[in-house]
Structures are given as C-alpha cells and as structure tokens.
Write a protein that holds these residues in place. Structure first.
Motif, PDB file in Angstrom:
ATOM      1  N   ILE A 354     -18.655 -71.018  31.410  1.00  0.00           N
ATOM      2  CA  ILE A 354     -18.189 -72.354  31.827  1.00  0.00           C
ATOM      3  C   ILE A 354     -19.365 -73.325  31.911  1.00  0.00           C
ATOM      4  CG2 ILE A 354     -17.061 -73.639  33.684  1.00  0.00           C
ATOM      5  CD1 ILE A 354     -15.611 -71.004  34.411  1.00  0.00           C
ATOM      6  N   ILE A 355     -20.456 -72.848  32.523  1.00  0.00           N
ATOM      7  CA  ILE A 355     -21.638 -73.712  32.679  1.00  0.00           C
ATOM      8  C   ILE A 355     -22.217 -74.088  31.320  1.00  0.00           C
ATOM      9  CG2 ILE A 355     -23.973 -73.799  33.608  1.00  0.00           C
ATOM     10  CD1 ILE A 355     -22.967 -71.832  35.809  1.00  0.00           C
ATOM     11  N   ILE A 356     -22.328 -73.102  30.425  1.00  0.00           N
ATOM     12  CA  ILE A 356     -22.933 -73.353  29.106  1.00  0.00           C
ATOM     13  C   ILE A 356     -22.087 -74.331  28.309  1.00  0.00           C
ATOM     14  CG2 ILE A 356     -23.432 -72.264  26.887  1.00  0.00           C
ATOM     15  CD1 ILE A 356     -24.341 -69.782  28.521  1.00  0.00           C
ATOM     16  N   ALA A 357     -20.754 -74.192  28.394  1.00  0.00           N
ATOM     17  CA  ALA A 357     -19.879 -75.117  27.651  1.00  0.00           C
ATOM     18  C   ALA A 357     -20.063 -76.549  28.138  1.00  0.00           C
ATOM     19  CB  ALA A 357     -18.428 -74.676  27.801  1.00  0.00           C
ATOM     20  N   LEU A 358     -20.141 -76.722  29.467  1.00  0.00           N
ATOM     21  CA  LEU A 358     -20.336 -78.066  30.005  1.00  0.00           C
ATOM     22  C   LEU A 358     -21.716 -78.620  29.646  1.00  0.00           C
ATOM     23  CD1 LEU A 358     -18.714 -77.482  33.506  1.00  0.00           C
ATOM     24  CD2 LEU A 358     -17.855 -79.014  31.728  1.00  0.00           C
ATOM     25  N   LEU A 359     -22.737 -77.772  29.737  1.00  0.00           N
ATOM     26  CA  LEU A 359     -24.082 -78.228  29.376  1.00  0.00           C
ATOM     27  C   LEU A 359     -24.174 -78.564  27.889  1.00  0.00           C
ATOM     28  CD1 LEU A 359     -26.298 -75.758  31.441  1.00  0.00           C
ATOM     29  CD2 LEU A 359     -26.006 -78.198  31.845  1.00  0.00           C
ATOM     30  N   SER A 360     -23.486 -77.782  27.066  1.00  0.00           N
ATOM     31  CA  SER A 360     -23.501 -78.062  25.624  1.00  0.00           C
ATOM     32  C   SER A 360     -22.875 -79.420  25.327  1.00  0.00           C
ATOM     33  CB  SER A 360     -22.749 -76.949  24.893  1.00  0.00           C
ATOM     34  OG  SER A 360     -22.715 -77.202  23.509  1.00  0.00           O
ATOM     35  N   ASN A 361     -21.767 -79.723  26.006  1.00  0.00           N
ATOM     36  CA  ASN A 361     -21.160 -81.049  25.834  1.00  0.00           C
ATOM     37  C   ASN A 361     -22.100 -82.149  26.303  1.00  0.00           C
ATOM     38  OD1 ASN A 361     -18.803 -79.995  24.793  1.00  0.00           O
ATOM     39  ND2 ASN A 361     -17.744 -79.917  26.764  1.00  0.00           N
ATOM     40  N   ALA A 362     -22.781 -81.903  27.412  1.00  0.00           N
ATOM     41  CA  ALA A 362     -23.720 -82.907  27.926  1.00  0.00           C
ATOM     42  C   ALA A 362     -24.873 -83.122  26.951  1.00  0.00           C
ATOM     43  CB  ALA A 362     -24.244 -82.473  29.294  1.00  0.00           C
ATOM     44  N   VAL A 363     -25.405 -82.029  26.380  1.00  0.00           N
ATOM     45  CA  VAL A 363     -26.495 -82.135  25.408  1.00  0.00           C
ATOM     46  C   VAL A 363     -26.059 -82.965  24.207  1.00  0.00           C
ATOM     47  CG1 VAL A 363     -27.861 -80.826  23.738  1.00  0.00           C
ATOM     48  CG2 VAL A 363     -27.719 -80.054  26.096  1.00  0.00           C
ATOM     49  N   ALA A 364     -24.845 -82.711  23.715  1.00  0.00           N
ATOM     50  CA  ALA A 364     -24.345 -83.470  22.558  1.00  0.00           C
ATOM     51  C   ALA A 364     -24.272 -84.961  22.875  1.00  0.00           C
ATOM     52  CB  ALA A 364     -22.978 -82.933  22.149  1.00  0.00           C
TER      53      ALA A 364
END
Length: 1056
Positions: A354-364
């Motif tokens: 869950i954390i990685i998915a949210l961070l990945s969206n933030a990075v994009a």
C-alpha cells in the motif's frame, strides 16, 4: 467477515457518473427499442457525457424516501455514513427518469395515446414519491419532424401533451427512428445530462441547508457526513473543483487536473499521495506495535467480525457493537475477542504494498511537475519500504538510482543513510561487487559514520578479499540473515570471477588519487616524469598490491607499474617500509618516468586511467579504476570550495603536501629536441613587384655531433590569403624569371650533413606578382643522435624562422597628354600632333637602373617621328624621377567612339646592386585612353624661335581645311602694342576640301622681352562653334624679343 469489507468498496473506487433510468423500452422483443438502447450504451467514447444508464420497467419501485427532519435538536447519529448510501445514489436513485413512448404527431387515436402516456408518467412519479428526481418524456416517432414553427399540429399537440403529463416544454423530446439515430441519441444525452446536473445541484443545496440545524457538541459526525455527501454529489455532477473543497483525495485531484484544473509545484496531487503514504506508514507502525502476537495465537471462533446481514450499517464501526458511539464497554470479553480478530486480520495486510503504491503515484506527480528533490526523497522512502518488504532487488535499484543526486549536491548525511540501507540489501542478496562498492564509499570521506562503524565495515571488506563470509549487517531481519549466510557460503565455495573492477569516478571511495605531470610539455631527449598522489580516508592503514597507469599510447603502460607481493592476511598490517601501504590522512607520492618515442613528437600523451589493486590477483581482488588523472564524484566540488577558501593552511613537513593544493594534470605534449643550429636570413627589403627578390639563408651547426640529413623548407608560410599564394613563386635558380608554374613553398630541399661548426649558405629567390605584406617561412630540419637514460635515440630537430616582407611598386609612373605648346590637353584632335609625356618616379629605397623603356602604341595611335628610349641606363635613387616625351598623332575615328586606347609603356629595370646574372624586370604601365575629336580647320604658324627689336620677323600661317566641304574663312589680325606688322589685316577667303592656304606677315618688334604677338582671329561661317580660343591651342601667342644689337663702328659707341 467477508474479504470485501477489508477493501475499498467498489462504489468508492469507480468514477461517479450521473444515474439515469430509461423506462418504456422493450429491449428484448422490440427491435426499435433495442436499437435505441444500443445507441445509448454501446461503444461509448470518452467525449460523450458521463452518464450511467439503466433500463427499468415503468412501475419499478425506487427506494422510499425517508421523512425529512425539520429539527436535529434531540437527534444523535449512529454513525458517519451508511454503507449503502453511495451505491444507492450510483445505482438505485436516479437523477432523471426518462419515459419512452411511441407516438407520432399525426396519430389518429391521439386522445387515447395522450391519456396513456400521462398515466405512465404519473406511475413513475408515484414510485419516486418524496424525491427530487426529474422526469422526462421521449416520443419515438417514425417520421423526421419538421423544423420548429412549421408544423402547427405538432406544436399544439406537444403543448397539450406537456399539460396532460404536467411537464415543462424542456422535458419533452422527440426521437425519430431514422438513419441518424446515434446523432439524435447524443443530443438527447446532452439534454439528459443538463437535467441530471440540476438534480444534483438541488441535492447539494438540500444537504447544505441542514447545517443551520446542527450543533458542534452532539452533531460532529453529521458535519463529516454532510461534507462527504456534498463532495460525492459534486463528483456526480462532475464538479471536481468543488469536490476537492470537501474531500481532498489525490486521485480526485489528478482527475480534476485532467479535466482542466491547473496545478503547480507547490500544489499538485503528489502531496496528497505522499500524505496518504505517511498515514499508511503510521498504520504499519501501529500494526507492528499492536499486532505483535505470539505465533500460536489463533483466530477466534465464532468470527466476531461477522454480522447477520453480512455488512455493516455504517462505515468505520465495529461489527459487535454497531451504532454504539460511547466508549463504555458492555461486554469486555466480547471487545477483547473482537480486537484480537481485527489485529490478526491487520497482521495479514501487506502494508508495504500500500505504501509503495502511494509513493509511486507521488513520485510520478513530482516528476511531472519537475520537483526533482521531492522525487528523490520519495524514491528513497520507496527503496526503504521495499527493503522492509524484503524485496531487496527493487530496493537496491531505487536506492542506487538516487545516490548520484545526493552525491552531486553534497548531502553527505543523507547519502550515508542510503548507503547503509544499500549495503544491507547487497549483503542479504550476497552481491559481492555491490557490497564492495558500498563498503568503499562508507569508508570514505563522504561517510558520516563513526570510526567503530567504519572499522567493522573495513574488516568485513578484508574478509571478502580473503574469500571469507562477512559478518552480518546490524538490524537485519534474522530470517533474511540466515538465508544470506547460506548464499555467502555458496559464493565462497564456488570458483567464479574473483577480480572486481570498480570505476570510482561516479562515487566517493576511501582512496583519493591525483595524477600530475611535472610539466605541460617535455622534449623528446628528456625523460617524461609524473607523480601519482594517493590518500586514504579509512580508519586503519591499508596495503595495496599494485599500482599501474595506462596511457593513450599503450606502449608506455609497461614502464608505469608498481607492484608488491603481500600475503592476504597482511592487508591491514601497517608497515612504513612497504611502498604501497597507505596511512590514513597522509598523502603518498609515487614518481614514474619513461622515455617518449620519437614518433610521438608533436602529440599529446594522456593518462587514460589509474588502477589500484586491493587484494591479490591470484585470489580475490578489487581494482579501483580512476578515469583520466583521478578524481571522484566529490572532487570538483571540493576543489571549488578550496579555491574559494581564505583559510590559511597549516605548515606541513617538507616531504608532505596539502592535498587540496594539488591539481590534476593528466596530459603533456612531447615536443622536439631543442635545435642547436643557427639560421640567419639576409635580404634587402622591401621586395619590388615582379623582381627576383634574393633571400640568403645561412645555416651553421653548433651540435657536438654530425647533423644528418639536413633539409630546408622555404617559401610563403601556409595559411595566408589565397591570392597571395597564387601570386608568389619561389625558386633556387635566380637566372630565370618565375612564371605561374613555380610553387609558393619549396619543401624539403636536401642540404646534406653538417659537421660541428660547419656553415653553409642557400639563396632563395622570391617572385611577388602583387603588392602586400607576406610572411615567409624558413624551416631547417635534421637528425642527431642522443642518449637518454642509457638509451640511444635518433632525434629529429628543427628550427624555423619567419620573416615578414613588404612588397611595393618600384615606380610611380605618371603619363599626361600635352600640346606642342606644352599645354595640358583634356582631348586631342584627329591628325593633329600632340605630345605624350611620362614621368618615372622611383619608390624604392634602393637604387634602380632603368635598362631601357619602350612605348608600345595601340593600332589607333601613330608616332610622328622615330620612337626611341631617352632613359636608357639611367640610375634612379629614392624619389628621383626620369621623364620622356613622345610626339604622336591619332587618325580620325568613327563617330560615337569614346576614348581611344593609347597603348602601354614598358620599363625594363633591375636593382643597381643586383648581380649581372639577375634577370631584368619588365614593368608594363597601361597608358590612359584619350578622347579624340575632329576639327574643321587646322592652323599652324612658322616663325623664328625669337625676334630682335626693330628687326623684321617673318610669320607664315598655314590654314588647312580638314573637312569635305569648301570653307568660307574670315581672317583678321588684331594689332599689339609691342609690334607693328605688314600684311592683310582682314580678309575673306575660300579654302577647298583637304587643301591648305598660306598667309604671310612681317612683324616688327618694338620692345624687348616676352611679348604678345598680334592676334590672328578666324571665323568659320559653316562652323560657328570654332572659336579663337580653340585656335590659340595651335599657334603661338607670345614670343621672346631680344634687345637690338650694337655694331662696333656705331658712331654713338665710338663717340662714347
């Protein structure tokens, strides 16, 4: 409890769209209705309005509307939001109900059909009792309707139908079933969408109106409920900007941007994704703390999370006590079992995903809005989260990606933290090269680790070089450590590649290197010398086994190797006697030298790499490779800071050097041996145009041995103007004049060998065809033997001299036309003699001898007498001049012809100082053109050169008719005070064509001196433009009169 209760509900994950129901369509048995339904729902493109359609029967029962509250005074809510509320408004309660009915305007049974349609509308209204849902009617017709206003019957019946159904005119539509059905459907959709927008706007206002009845003490849950409902209705209305005011979700923000909302660096969806990731991390931390049960703990039975209906009434409530908002526990045991069930469920959640998915969206998002530091920061967090999830490969990939950013900007504390995590990943995966690379950097000057931590890492690094397994990294997962130890054991036992080459220019290792040549250039007869400076930053002294330097010419590599044999166990043993032992913080210098090859003269020698070996090539070793002359990722920044620093450096011992004061000089030039010959140039500038200019080259050897194969290159220096090159010729033969076949540069003229002290001369002749400044090159090359470092080489030496020579015209030649009276002429007359006078002025600083001159006349010009040179063998010094005069005449020219070419004047000359064999130079001067005019009458006079007082002076005038006509001439003579005359004072006569008439006068001088003669005036009746002023060009107007002479027997003299 079903798994779906642990996920987001479907209605929260989908895009909310306006819900519209269609009634009156039989999509199973009626083909027309089926076509209409397919047009609504099949192949919906992105550009069509966002509506969710559903076909329902006309008497469908919609959810009943609860009685509206008029007061919230005693109302206490049981929760925030019911679990079925969103689904109800997405799929059950429509914003618009559309009643389809087949009815044409010309229907014979109109009354009955109208009544039936009104009944259907009323049934729909009854089922929607209490709701604000809009109702519309669509008439399916077989014919295409006429334009509005043209069909009177249709207008009347439409008004009657609206009245019967209690509809406004905007809620009645017509759908012709024609070939353009899809187009009509799209127009209907847009109208439906407007009705739905109105419905949701009304709902939003209704919810907002409740706010005035709420109080903040008991209705806090209602404030949240109403905020959410307003936001949800705004999403159904596709008003994302208004929805953001009430629920700030990253996905919703991103969707709003796609629909036109403007975002900036400081306000973009990335911050909300980041905040969501932080909440997920807090959830993970709480779960780690609260859900830390023994492995033997089992899930309670019966399941306390199950409910009778299978779903909760309100979101966010515990199943065993729904609707209870107080913290008073009626059944503590039930509470304990329920919490255990929740904790065991939470323990199975993959929080890292869950954390990685949210961070990945933030990075994009941060990448999209060009926020590189935020992107790097979140990528570090993603890498750390992958590490926690035990996905070490992805963790290492992400961390390695951002390391270069933190190195380049000098964030050493952050860099150290990332390197520690990367080192753990490489250890747990048993990646030897990565582990060595991160260890090298953690031991270096950029690392902020304490000394004891660096010591542990250094010892682990040595263990790897000794083919042993390193100690586990601290704070690693025990299970992962066990797996890693097995992998390391396999690495030790397998015989694979044990030599690891690491390019250090992209990171900051614990060894620094700088290469520096002693000079920017070296002569080929002296050894090339350079130093390699090394400095270690690790906690303990360390011994390297080999130092080698590579060059762009690999033949020099063999001379620049330093190697020591040491046991593997001696790597950390300090010994000052060992050459390659580095003491932490101390700069060590290694000097190399080699003899350059003669073929590298004029070339650059570059250090391409420096290799330092740690370990043994027979065992496991690491090759630290520096590109060029050294330096790493932090060197340029450190050099800049050192250059800007005003801090005084402490004094060091004589054999030590300040590391910051050293600069890298990774290249040097090989230049030729210093020549030991002299080259002298003798000449007499400036050069004169077209002469064979003499340049004497004197070469003398001062070498101690024979100068072999001496060659001379002389001529115009390359690279000058192309016009100069074409008009400059060089030769060794000074007896012949050069032509265009001669070169501008004579290369490699063999001279032979020169003994020590021997001198020789070589004469170069230069022919310059144009004036201007030229640079001439004299290049002398030869071979000589030399011994360097006990090695004999044959050196090619050269000396070049350049000289700038100005080329000038030898003469300034002026030519002018004058009359026989030596008066200037702007034009001449046909067949009338005139004079050409040439003035030759020497412009040379040296004496010039004019050998001869020649007048070369054009065919249109004729000499009056023999043409001979009057300046033969005349010597002119600087600024001296010589003149010649030639008598010419020009035959008549055709009418309309302009200037007539005179010809050219050729001066043959040479320098007075030139030897006899030097060829003479012919300078050709093009003479000016002259204007030739015809004259009707030519007059010339025969008279003595002087007169004497009181002695008769006979004068004869010749009048010559130059035309083809008979000339009527009036002649008159005006007397002068200085003369008496006899002859015809006035006469009129006729002169035949081409004939001549003579007139004789006796002038009697009365006064001595330069006296004016009586004036002859002529008037031509046929040519009135012939004036006396023109006449005076041909006849003299004055004469010199001598005093009267005295006889010896003169009585007066005798008396005297």
């Amino acid at each position: 409890m079903s798994p779906s209760q642990w996920d987001f509900p479907v209605e929260l994950c989908c895009r909310p769209m306006a819900f519209v129901t269609l009634t009156g369509l039989d999509v199973v048995y009626n083909a027309v209705h089926r076509a209409v339904w397919d047009a609504f729902c099949a192949n919906r493109r992105a550009d069509r309005v966002p509506i969710s359609f559903k076909v329902l029967p006309g008497d469908h029962e919609y959810p009943k509307c609860r009685t509206k509250r008029t007061s919230y005074e005693w109302y206490i809510p049981k929760g925030i939001l019911k679990t079925g509320w969103m689904n109800k408004h997405l799929n059950m309660v429509p914003a618009l109900v559309v009643v389809f009915y087949e009815l044409d305007w010309d229907e014979p049974q109109w009354k009955e059909k109208q009544s039936e349609c009104a009944t259907r509308v009323e049934i729909v209204r009854q089922s929607l009792q209490g709701r604000n849902t809009k109702v519309a009617v669509v008439l399916i017709q077989k014919k295409t309707p006429l334009p509005p206003g043209e069909d009177v019957i249709a207008s009347e019946r439409a008004a009657a139908l609206c009245n019967a159904c209690d509809l406004s005119g905007k809620s009645l539509f017509v759908l012709p079933h024609t070939d353009h059905l899809v187009g009509y459907i799209i127009r209907l959709e847009n109208a439906f969408y407007e009705h739905a927008q109105t419905y949701y706007y009304t709902e939003i206002r209704r919810v907002k109106s409740h706010k005035e009845y709420l109080n903040k003490t008991t209705h806090q849950l209602l404030f949240v409920r109403h905020q959410f409902k307003i936001a949800f209705f705004s999403e159904l209305k596709q008003d994302t900007q208004n929805a953001l005011k009430f629920q700030a979700f990253g996905d919703l923000f991103d969707e709003a941007i796609k629909l036109g909302l403007t975002a900036i660096q400081t306000q973009n969806p990335g911050f909300y994704y980041q905040q969501g990731a932080y909440y997920a991390q807090e959830r993970k931390q709480l779960a780690t703390t609260l859900c830390n049960h023994e492995p033997a703990a089992i899930y309670p039975s019966p399941d306390p999370l199950e409910t009778q209906t299978g779903v909760l009434d309100f979101y966010g409530q515990r199943p065993w006590r729904q609707g209870i908002l107080s913290f008073d526990l009626n059944d503590s045991e039930k509470e304990k079992v329920g919490i255990l069930a929740l904790q065991l469920k939470e323990k199975k959640i993959l929080h890292s995903e869950i954390i990685i998915a949210l961070l990945s969206n933030a990075v994009a998002q941060f990448k999209k809005y060009k926020c590189p530091r935020m992107k790097s920061h979140l990528m570090v967090q993603m890498g750390e989260e992958y590490y926690c999830a035990k996905d070490y490969t992805k963790a290492l990939k992400l961390l390695d990606y951002v390391l270069c950013d933190y190195r380049s900007e000098g964030w050493w504390t952050l860099l150290t933290s990332i390197l520690i995590t990367a080192l753990k990943c490489s250890y747990l995966m048993a990646q030897i090269k990565d582990y060595i690379t991160y260890s090298l950097e953690l031991l270096g000057r950029a690392s902020t680790l304490k000394e004891d931590q660096k010591s542990r890492i250094e010892k682990n690094l040595i263990k790897i070089l000794m083919n042993e397994s390193p100690d586990p990294e601290p704070d690693c997962d025990p299970a992962s450590v066990k797996a890693a130890q097995k992998l390391w054991a396999d690495r030790v036992s397998l015989a694979g590649s044990n030599i690891f080459t690491i390019d250090v220019q992209d990171f900051v290792p614990f060894v620094q290197c700088k290469a520096r040549f002693h000079a920017p250039s070296f002569h080929v007869d002296s050894p090339v010398q350079f130093d390699i400076y090394l400095k270690a930053d690790c906690p303990h002294p360390i011994r390297f086994s080999k130092l080698c330097v590579s060059f762009n010419n690999q033949e020099y590599n063999q001379y620049c190797v330093m190697e020591e044999v040491c046991e593997r166990s001696d790597i950390l043993e300090s010994s000052m006697q060992e050459t390659l032992c580095l003491i932490p913080g101390k700069t060590k210098k290694f000097t190399f030298k080699f003899v350059a090859k003669t073929e590298d003269v004029g070339k650059k020698i570059e250090i391409t790499s420096v290799d330092l070996l740690l370990g043994s090539e027979t065992g496991r070793c690491v090759i630290l490779n520096w590109h060029g002359g050294g330096g790493d990722a932090a060197s340029s920044q450190e050099a800049l800071l050192a250059a800007r620093s005003f801090k005084r450096r402490p004094k060091l011992p004589d054999n030590d050097t300040h590391w910051d004061s050293l600069t890298v000089q990774a290249s040097t030039m090989i230049i030729s041996r210093v020549p030991n010959i002299s080259v002298q140039l003798s000449h007499e500038p400036p050069a004169l145009t077209n002469e064979m200019y003499c340049l004497i080259v004197t070469i003398q050897s001062h070498e101690k041995t024979i100068a072999k194969d001496v060659k001379l290159t002389a001529g115009l220096k390359p690279g000058q103007d192309a016009n100069l090159t074409q008009k400059t010729h060089v030769t060794l033969n000074g007896t012949e004049m050069c032509d265009d076949s001669y070169p501008a540069l004579l290369p490699d003229i063999p001279v032979g060998d020169l003994e020590p002290g021997e001198k020789l001369e070589k004469t170069i002749y230069i022919h310059c065809g144009t004036v201007g400044t030229r640079m001439f090159l004299v290049y002398v090359s030869y071979l000589v033997s030399a011994t360097i470092e006990g090695k004999e080489i044959l050196c090619k030496c050269h000396r070049d001299e350049t000289v700038t020579i100005e080329t000038v015209f030898p003469f300034d030649v002026a030519a002018k036309f004058i009359s026989t009276k030596f008066e200037h002429l702007d034009k001449v007359f046909a067949d009338i003699p005139f004079l050409l006078m040439t003035d030759i002025i020497s412009a040379s600083p040296w004496a010039l001898t004019i050998v001869t001159s020649q007048l070369q006349l054009s065919p249109s010009m004729m000499p009056v007498d023999h043409l001979a040179s009057y300046v033969e063998n005349v010597v002119l010094q600087t600024s001296e001049s010589a003149s010649e005069c030639f008598c010419l005449r020009c035959p008549p020219v055709t009418a309309g012809q302009g200037g007539v070419a005179t010809g050219s004047y050729v001066i043959t000359w040479k320098r007075t100082s030139a030897v006899k064999s030097t060829p003479v130079v012919n300078t050709v001067i093009t003479l000016p053109h002259v204007i030739v005019e015809s004259i009707p009458l030519h007059v010339n006079a025969d008279l003595p050169s002087f007169g004497r007082v009181r002695e008769s002076l006979p004068v004869k005038y010749h009048l010559q008719n130059k035309t083809n006509l008979v000339q009527d001439v009036e002649v008159s003579v005006e007397p002068s005070d200085a003369f008496m005359f006899s002859g015809l004072k006035q006469i009129r006569l006729r002169i035949l064509p081409g004939t001549e008439q003579e007139m004789l006068y006796n002038f009697y001088p009365l006064m001595a001196g330069y006296q004016q003669l009586p004036s002859l005036n002529i008037n031509l009746l046929r040519f009135p433009h012939f004036t006396n002023q023109m006449l005076r060009r041909f006849i003299p107007t004055h004469i010199f009169v001598k005093p009267q002479g005295r006889q010896p027997d003169d009585a007066s003299i005798a008396a005297a």
